[in-house]
Write a protein that holds these residues in place. Structure first.
Motif, PDB file in Angstrom:
ATOM      1  N   THR A  29       0.685  -1.241   0.003  1.00 48.91           N
ATOM      2  CA  THR A  29       0.115   0.218   0.130  1.00 48.91           C
ATOM      3  C   THR A  29       0.785   1.187  -0.007  1.00 48.91           C
ATOM      4  O   THR A  29       0.372   2.212  -0.626  1.00 48.91           O
ATOM      5  CB  THR A  29      -1.373  -0.121   1.157  1.00 48.91           C
ATOM      6  N   VAL A  30       2.355   1.276   0.510  1.00 52.89           N
ATOM      7  CA  VAL A  30       2.717   2.484   1.210  1.00 52.89           C
ATOM      8  C   VAL A  30       3.885   2.269   0.508  1.00 52.89           C
ATOM      9  O   VAL A  30       5.133   2.887   0.251  1.00 52.89           O
ATOM     10  CB  VAL A  30       3.029   2.860   2.311  1.00 52.89           C
ATOM     11  N   GLU A  31       4.260   1.282  -0.924  1.00 56.31           N
ATOM     12  CA  GLU A  31       5.532   0.992  -1.290  1.00 56.31           C
ATOM     13  C   GLU A  31       5.571   2.556  -2.373  1.00 56.31           C
ATOM     14  O   GLU A  31       4.446   3.194  -2.939  1.00 56.31           O
ATOM     15  CB  GLU A  31       5.528   0.454  -2.669  1.00 56.31           C
ATOM     16  N   PHE A  32       7.317   3.227  -1.856  1.00 57.44           N
ATOM     17  CA  PHE A  32       7.454   4.063  -3.055  1.00 57.44           C
ATOM     18  C   PHE A  32       7.046   5.537  -2.362  1.00 57.44           C
ATOM     19  O   PHE A  32       7.736   6.442  -3.210  1.00 57.44           O
ATOM     20  CB  PHE A  32       7.363   4.206  -4.053  1.00 57.44           C
ATOM     21  N   MET A  33       6.410   5.382  -0.866  1.00 56.05           N
ATOM     22  CA  MET A  33       6.509   6.453  -0.086  1.00 56.05           C
ATOM     23  C   MET A  33       7.296   6.997   0.218  1.00 56.05           C
ATOM     24  O   MET A  33       7.499   6.070   1.519  1.00 56.05           O
ATOM     25  CB  MET A  33       4.999   6.336   0.470  1.00 56.05           C
ATOM     26  N   LEU A  34       7.366   8.214   0.692  1.00 52.37           N
ATOM     27  CA  LEU A  34       8.449   8.547   1.861  1.00 52.37           C
ATOM     28  C   LEU A  34       7.599   8.414   3.430  1.00 52.37           C
ATOM     29  O   LEU A  34       6.521   8.608   3.378  1.00 52.37           O
ATOM     30  CB  LEU A  34       8.922   9.987   1.893  1.00 52.37           C
ATOM     31  N   PRO A  35       8.315   8.361   4.652  1.00 55.45           N
ATOM     32  CA  PRO A  35       7.735   7.915   5.640  1.00 55.45           C
ATOM     33  C   PRO A  35       6.384   9.530   6.184  1.00 55.45           C
ATOM     34  O   PRO A  35       5.592   9.310   6.791  1.00 55.45           O
ATOM     35  CB  PRO A  35       8.842   8.095   7.159  1.00 55.45           C
ATOM     36  N   GLN A  36       7.388  10.471   5.596  1.00 57.37           N
ATOM     37  CA  GLN A  36       6.708  11.834   6.064  1.00 57.37           C
ATOM     38  C   GLN A  36       5.065  11.807   4.855  1.00 57.37           C
ATOM     39  O   GLN A  36       3.775  12.578   5.554  1.00 57.37           O
ATOM     40  CB  GLN A  36       7.342  12.728   5.495  1.00 57.37           C
ATOM     41  N   GLY A  51      -4.614  -0.972  -2.798  1.00 54.97           N
ATOM     42  CA  GLY A  51      -4.279   0.286  -3.052  1.00 54.97           C
ATOM     43  C   GLY A  51      -3.045   0.614  -3.606  1.00 54.97           C
ATOM     44  O   GLY A  51      -2.926  -0.596  -3.994  1.00 54.97           O
ATOM     45  N   GLY A  52      -2.133   1.982  -3.299  1.00 55.08           N
ATOM     46  CA  GLY A  52      -0.756   1.692  -3.769  1.00 55.08           C
ATOM     47  C   GLY A  52      -0.905   1.501  -4.674  1.00 55.08           C
ATOM     48  O   GLY A  52      -1.856   1.962  -5.908  1.00 55.08           O
ATOM     49  N   TRP A  53       0.445   2.663  -5.241  1.00 57.36           N
ATOM     50  CA  TRP A  53       0.817   2.335  -7.216  1.00 57.36           C
ATOM     51  C   TRP A  53       0.407   1.451  -7.902  1.00 57.36           C
ATOM     52  O   TRP A  53      -0.377   1.987  -9.330  1.00 57.36           O
ATOM     53  CB  TRP A  53       1.971   3.390  -6.829  1.00 57.36           C
ATOM     54  N   LEU A  54       0.349   0.010  -7.691  1.00 55.90           N
ATOM     55  CA  LEU A  54      -0.400  -0.380  -8.287  1.00 55.90           C
ATOM     56  C   LEU A  54      -1.563  -1.039  -8.387  1.00 55.90           C
ATOM     57  O   LEU A  54      -2.734  -2.334  -8.591  1.00 55.90           O
ATOM     58  CB  LEU A  54       0.561  -2.001  -7.935  1.00 55.90           C
ATOM     59  N   LYS A  55      -2.876  -0.315  -7.658  1.00 56.00           N
ATOM     60  CA  LYS A  55      -3.949  -0.247  -6.691  1.00 56.00           C
ATOM     61  C   LYS A  55      -4.551  -2.060  -6.275  1.00 56.00           C
ATOM     62  O   LYS A  55      -5.860  -2.197  -7.797  1.00 56.00           O
ATOM     63  CB  LYS A  55      -4.444   0.521  -8.580  1.00 56.00           C
ATOM     64  N   LEU A  56      -4.079  -2.161  -5.453  1.00 57.63           N
ATOM     65  CA  LEU A  56      -4.203  -3.781  -5.445  1.00 57.63           C
ATOM     66  C   LEU A  56      -5.401  -4.285  -4.979  1.00 57.63           C
ATOM     67  O   LEU A  56      -5.956  -2.746  -4.264  1.00 57.63           O
ATOM     68  CB  LEU A  56      -2.751  -4.545  -4.169  1.00 57.63           C
ATOM     69  N   LYS A  57      -6.317  -4.846  -4.812  1.00 60.16           N
ATOM     70  CA  LYS A  57      -7.099  -5.295  -4.282  1.00 60.16           C
ATOM     71  C   LYS A  57      -6.725  -6.069  -2.436  1.00 60.16           C
ATOM     72  O   LYS A  57      -5.753  -6.013  -2.399  1.00 60.16           O
ATOM     73  CB  LYS A  57      -8.050  -6.523  -4.501  1.00 60.16           C
ATOM     74  N   ALA A  58      -7.757  -5.271  -1.671  1.00 59.47           N
ATOM     75  CA  ALA A  58      -6.409  -5.968  -0.266  1.00 59.47           C
ATOM     76  C   ALA A  58      -6.504  -7.270  -0.223  1.00 59.47           C
ATOM     77  O   ALA A  58      -7.307  -8.376  -0.214  1.00 59.47           O
ATOM     78  CB  ALA A  58      -7.685  -4.974   0.509  1.00 59.47           C
ATOM     79  N   THR A  62       2.147  -9.517  -4.008  1.00 59.39           N
ATOM     80  CA  THR A  62       2.843  -8.737  -4.801  1.00 59.39           C
ATOM     81  C   THR A  62       3.667  -9.852  -4.787  1.00 59.39           C
ATOM     82  O   THR A  62       4.503 -11.140  -5.222  1.00 59.39           O
ATOM     83  CB  THR A  62       3.668  -7.062  -4.931  1.00 59.39           C
ATOM     84  N   ASP A  63       4.912  -9.418  -6.464  1.00 62.23           N
ATOM     85  CA  ASP A  63       6.198  -9.991  -6.705  1.00 62.23           C
ATOM     86  C   ASP A  63       6.819 -11.113  -5.241  1.00 62.23           C
ATOM     87  O   ASP A  63       7.533 -12.173  -5.909  1.00 62.23           O
ATOM     88  CB  ASP A  63       6.848 -10.029  -7.166  1.00 62.23           C
ATOM     89  N   ASP A  64       7.003 -10.327  -4.778  1.00 61.26           N
ATOM     90  CA  ASP A  64       8.078 -10.934  -3.649  1.00 61.26           C
ATOM     91  C   ASP A  64       7.199 -12.185  -2.790  1.00 61.26           C
ATOM     92  O   ASP A  64       8.251 -13.239  -2.916  1.00 61.26           O
ATOM     93  CB  ASP A  64       7.842  -9.933  -2.056  1.00 61.26           C
ATOM     94  N   ARG A  97       1.708 -12.845 -16.434  1.00 60.03           N
ATOM     95  CA  ARG A  97       1.776 -11.272 -16.204  1.00 60.03           C
ATOM     96  C   ARG A  97       1.774 -10.486 -15.110  1.00 60.03           C
ATOM     97  O   ARG A  97       0.484 -10.510 -14.749  1.00 60.03           O
ATOM     98  CB  ARG A  97       0.206 -11.311 -17.147  1.00 60.03           C
ATOM     99  N   PRO A  98       2.588 -10.995 -14.172  1.00 59.70           N
ATOM    100  CA  PRO A  98       2.339 -11.132 -12.996  1.00 59.70           C
ATOM    101  C   PRO A  98       2.378  -9.248 -12.511  1.00 59.70           C
ATOM    102  O   PRO A  98       2.152  -8.327 -13.557  1.00 59.70           O
ATOM    103  CB  PRO A  98       4.072 -11.287 -11.829  1.00 59.70           C
ATOM    104  N   ILE A  99       1.512  -8.739 -11.404  1.00 55.95           N
ATOM    105  CA  ILE A  99       0.979  -7.597 -10.925  1.00 55.95           C
ATOM    106  C   ILE A  99       2.470  -6.335 -11.542  1.00 55.95           C
ATOM    107  O   ILE A  99       2.136  -5.021 -11.680  1.00 55.95           O
ATOM    108  CB  ILE A  99      -0.178  -7.109 -10.104  1.00 55.95           C
ATOM    109  N   ASP A 100       3.550  -7.263 -10.913  1.00 57.03           N
ATOM    110  CA  ASP A 100       4.657  -6.496 -10.383  1.00 57.03           C
ATOM    111  C   ASP A 100       5.576  -7.743 -10.279  1.00 57.03           C
ATOM    112  O   ASP A 100       6.039  -8.245  -9.910  1.00 57.03           O
ATOM    113  CB  ASP A 100       4.710  -5.370  -9.288  1.00 57.03           C
ATOM    114  N   VAL A 101       6.880  -6.567 -11.390  1.00 56.55           N
ATOM    115  CA  VAL A 101       8.226  -7.424 -11.484  1.00 56.55           C
ATOM    116  C   VAL A 101       9.518  -6.353 -11.578  1.00 56.55           C
ATOM    117  O   VAL A 101       9.191  -5.595 -12.173  1.00 56.55           O
ATOM    118  CB  VAL A 101       8.199  -8.443 -12.964  1.00 56.55           C
TER     119      VAL A 101
END
Ligand code: MN
Ligand code: MN
Length: 301
Positions: A29-36, A51-58, A62-64, A97-101
């Motif tokens: 959800t918060v990938e690529f955001m800064l702490p502030q 949510g987040g930049w990938l607009k994920l379903k709750a 992801t790839d991990d 076709r993974p959502i993120d690579v």
């Protein structure tokens, strides 16, 4: 009935794998955001809401988690490590076709598809966290054999990442996870961490430098700082993902260590309930099968 060790080992192994997925889903959800930025939008981010930049379903991982499952599938299908089987499994995953690579993962898998090679040349750009984030199935399958763990881990890593810092970080995380799975505590992980810092001082995390990017140094500094400075699975994951940046991956790795230390029962129910049920089911099957590969046949299941 099992011996007292049995539920503990199984709980730690299941906790590590489930923790990986929970940390991935929470952090994405918060990938690529800064702490502030996280503080402004969420206060403290502590729920799996997608949510987040990938607009994920709750609850979507992801790839991990997906690359870990792909590696685990190859280990289980072949009854143990086979670098080509692992590479083929990563190819299957990429074709799904993974959502993120990650860029380095994609480049390595494509290289294998083109020329069949199981390792690229050493590359400065390979010091990302992509090999470290997916190694848990190998740690489980080689739980009784440290030499096999180290050799297979390097082969696993080099399928996509060939860099001494990635190697050192991936091995150290695996050693820590092995110690925890076998019943150790955070203090028991210190020798593995001290060896890492002696060999590669760049990993020093005290005082915490404050970066949590996908660079393996930043990733491990964040995870190790939080691992040694929190006292519960939930606090470890919340404090880790609120560092932002590569939060799904720091979350996944922290969840792996936290689950191995605190056990599956320490993972908040509300987080497990949010995860895709088929992911939880495959993790459960893989943990049993991988422990069986490691020789824990009487204990698994
Ligand atoms: Mn990810
Ligand atoms: Mn990530």
């Amino acid at each position: 009935m099992n011996t007292p060790l049995a539920p503990s080992l199984h709980s730690r192994a299941f906790g590590a794998y489930l923790g990986l997925a929970v940390g991935d889903a929470l952090g994405a959800t918060v990938e690529f955001m800064l702490p502030q930025e996280i503080r402004l939008q969420y206060g403290t981010h502590r729920e799996i809401v997608g949510g987040g930049w990938l607009k994920l379903k709750a609850g979507r991982v992801t790839d991990d988690t997906e690359m870990s499952l792909a590696l685990g599938r190859a280990l289980l299908a072949g009854g143990g490590w086979d670098a080509r089987a692992a590479a083929d499994s990563f190819v299957d995953w990429l074709k799904s076709r993974p959502i993120d690579v990650g860029n380095t993962c994609r480049r390595g898998i494509r290289r294998y598809m083109l020329d069949g090679s199981l390792s690229g040349p050493p590359c400065e750009g390979d010091a990302g966290n992509g090999a470290a984030m997916r190694n848990l199935p190998l740690v489980l399958a080689t739980l009784h054999d440290g030499d096999a763990f180290r050799q297979q881990t390097l082969e696993q890593a080099h399928l996509t990442h060939h860099h001494p810092l990635s190697d050192a970080g991936t091995l150290a995380l695996g050693e820590m996870t092995r110690v925890l799975l076998l019943g150790g505590d955070a203090a028991g992980c210190r020798p593995a961490v001290d060896a890492l810092l002696a060999a590669q001082p760049k990993f020093r995390f005290d005082p915490y430098p404050g970066r949590a990017s996908g660079y393996i140094i930043d990733t491990l500094q964040t995870v190790l700082h939080q691992f040694f400075n929190t006292r519960s699975f939930e606090a470890l994951l919340v404090d880790t993902v609120n560092c932002g940046e590569d939060a799904d991956t720091t979350g996944a790795i922290a969840g792996m260590l936290g689950g191995a230390l605190y056990g599956a029962d320490a993972i908040p129910r509300r987080w497990i309930a949010r995860l895709d049920a088929h992911i939880v089911a495959e993790i459960r099957l893989q943990v049993d099968g991988l422990l069986r590969l490691a020789g824990f046949s009487r204990l698994a299941g």
